[in-house]
Design an enzyme around this catalytic site. Structure first.
Site, mmCIF file in Angstrom:
data_model
loop_
_atom_site.group_PDB
_atom_site.id
_atom_site.type_symbol
_atom_site.label_atom_id
_atom_site.label_comp_id
_atom_site.label_asym_id
_atom_site.label_seq_id
_atom_site.Cartn_x
_atom_site.Cartn_y
_atom_site.Cartn_z
ATOM 1 N N HIS A 19 47.446 37.973 51.955
ATOM 2 C CA HIS A 19 46.023 38.174 52.270
ATOM 3 C C HIS A 19 45.666 37.463 53.573
ATOM 4 C CE1 HIS A 19 45.447 38.425 47.651
ATOM 5 N NE2 HIS A 19 45.276 39.641 48.118
ATOM 6 N N LYS A 43 40.945 44.665 36.047
ATOM 7 C CA LYS A 43 42.022 43.681 36.048
ATOM 8 C C LYS A 43 41.903 42.653 34.921
ATOM 9 C CE LYS A 43 43.815 44.224 40.617
ATOM 10 N NZ LYS A 43 44.235 43.632 41.871
ATOM 11 N N ARG A 93 51.083 47.418 51.603
ATOM 12 C CA ARG A 93 52.365 46.711 51.664
ATOM 13 C C ARG A 93 53.532 47.676 51.622
ATOM 14 N NH1 ARG A 93 50.606 43.332 46.551
ATOM 15 N NH2 ARG A 93 49.944 45.451 46.176
ATOM 16 N N SER A 131 49.017 38.865 44.136
ATOM 17 C CA SER A 131 48.405 37.784 43.350
ATOM 18 C C SER A 131 48.980 37.764 41.943
ATOM 19 C CB SER A 131 46.887 37.970 43.275
ATOM 20 O OG SER A 131 46.319 37.872 44.547
HETATM 21 O O1 PNS Z 1 42.269 43.309 45.243
HETATM 22 P P1 PNS Z 1 41.969 44.563 44.480
HETATM 23 O O2 PNS Z 1 41.686 44.230 43.041
HETATM 24 O O3 PNS Z 1 43.030 45.620 44.654
HETATM 25 O O4 PNS Z 1 40.616 45.185 45.087
HETATM 26 C C1 PNS Z 1 40.071 46.383 44.561
HETATM 27 C C2 PNS Z 1 38.583 46.477 44.965
HETATM 28 C C3 PNS Z 1 37.840 45.272 44.462
HETATM 29 C C4 PNS Z 1 38.482 46.558 46.462
HETATM 30 C C5 PNS Z 1 37.983 47.788 44.341
HETATM 31 O O5 PNS Z 1 38.182 47.754 42.958
HETATM 32 C C6 PNS Z 1 36.500 47.928 44.656
HETATM 33 O O6 PNS Z 1 36.142 48.324 45.737
HETATM 34 N N1 PNS Z 1 35.631 47.580 43.679
HETATM 35 C C7 PNS Z 1 34.197 47.661 43.826
HETATM 36 C C8 PNS Z 1 33.622 48.806 42.985
HETATM 37 C C9 PNS Z 1 33.724 50.124 43.721
HETATM 38 O O7 PNS Z 1 33.161 50.320 44.775
HETATM 39 N N2 PNS Z 1 34.464 51.083 43.125
HETATM 40 C C10 PNS Z 1 34.685 52.402 43.676
HETATM 41 C C11 PNS Z 1 35.892 52.422 44.598
HETATM 42 S S1 PNS Z 1 36.230 54.062 45.148
#
Ligand code: PNS
Length: 173
Positions: A19, A43, A93, A131
């Protein structure tokens, strides 16, 4: 001239060197970069609270003057508009990340066409790092050198020691 404000959203539970690699790359490209910790119910229960994750991220990015750390709940696109952001930064990645990231980027574009998703690749040495893997290794007391900053390693050790202490404190019948 138009300022490019980018949001780097994620769970960051906890922040890894992968990150941080992406944050360093991103802050050179954008005028402002907001690292935004999202509550991601997919998660399950996080290891670190939002406050703990914010504290670690703030400590690790304190020397980057165009980087700020924040947290949000709800839709990423709603948060982007609130922050006047015109870009979202996401890391890719390996090919395995691509399918999910593409789906998210295209759905986000449908919700809010003014916000562009930008993908960047972390250094190759972090291509296997996540993570989740860090949490797994830490839970068994394994080596974390090179995977997370020292501060995060220390917080992980403390967190799992607390969890272990809580288990051993459970009174037996
Ligand atoms: O680190 P991560 O868990 O892969 O991040 C995923 C994240 C938090 C970026 C994604 O789940 C997100 O954008 N969540 C906010 C809710 C949202 O907007 N959902 C629609 C996505 S198309």
């Amino acid at each position: 001239m138009k300022q490019i404000v980018a949001i780097y959203p994620g769970s960051f539970d906890p922040v890894t060197n992968g990150h941080l690699d992406l944050i360093h790359r991103g802050c050179k490209l954008f005028d402002r970069l907001i690292v935004a910790i999202a509550y991601n119910p997919d998660k399950g229960d996080p290891l670190f609270s939002i406050e703990e994750r914010m504290e670690m991220l703030r400590a690790m990015t304190a020397d980057l003057e165009n980087v700020t750390v924040d947290a949000f709940e709800g839709l990423l696109m709603t948060y982007c508009i609130q922050k006047n952001a015109n870009a979202v930064l996401r890391g890719i990645r390996a090919v395995s990340d691509y399918e999910f990231e593409l789906q998210m980027a295209l759905m986000n574009r449908k919700i809010e066409p003014r916000v562009e998703t930008v993908f960047m690749m972390p250094a190759e040495k972090y291509s296997y790092l996540s993570s989740k893997i860090v949490r797994d290794i830490a839970s068994f007391g394994g080596p974390l050198t090179g995977l997370v900053p020292e501060l995060v390693e220390e917080r992980l050790r403390r967190k799992f020691a607390q969890k272990q202490a809580a288990i051993t404190e459970i009174p037996t019948k």
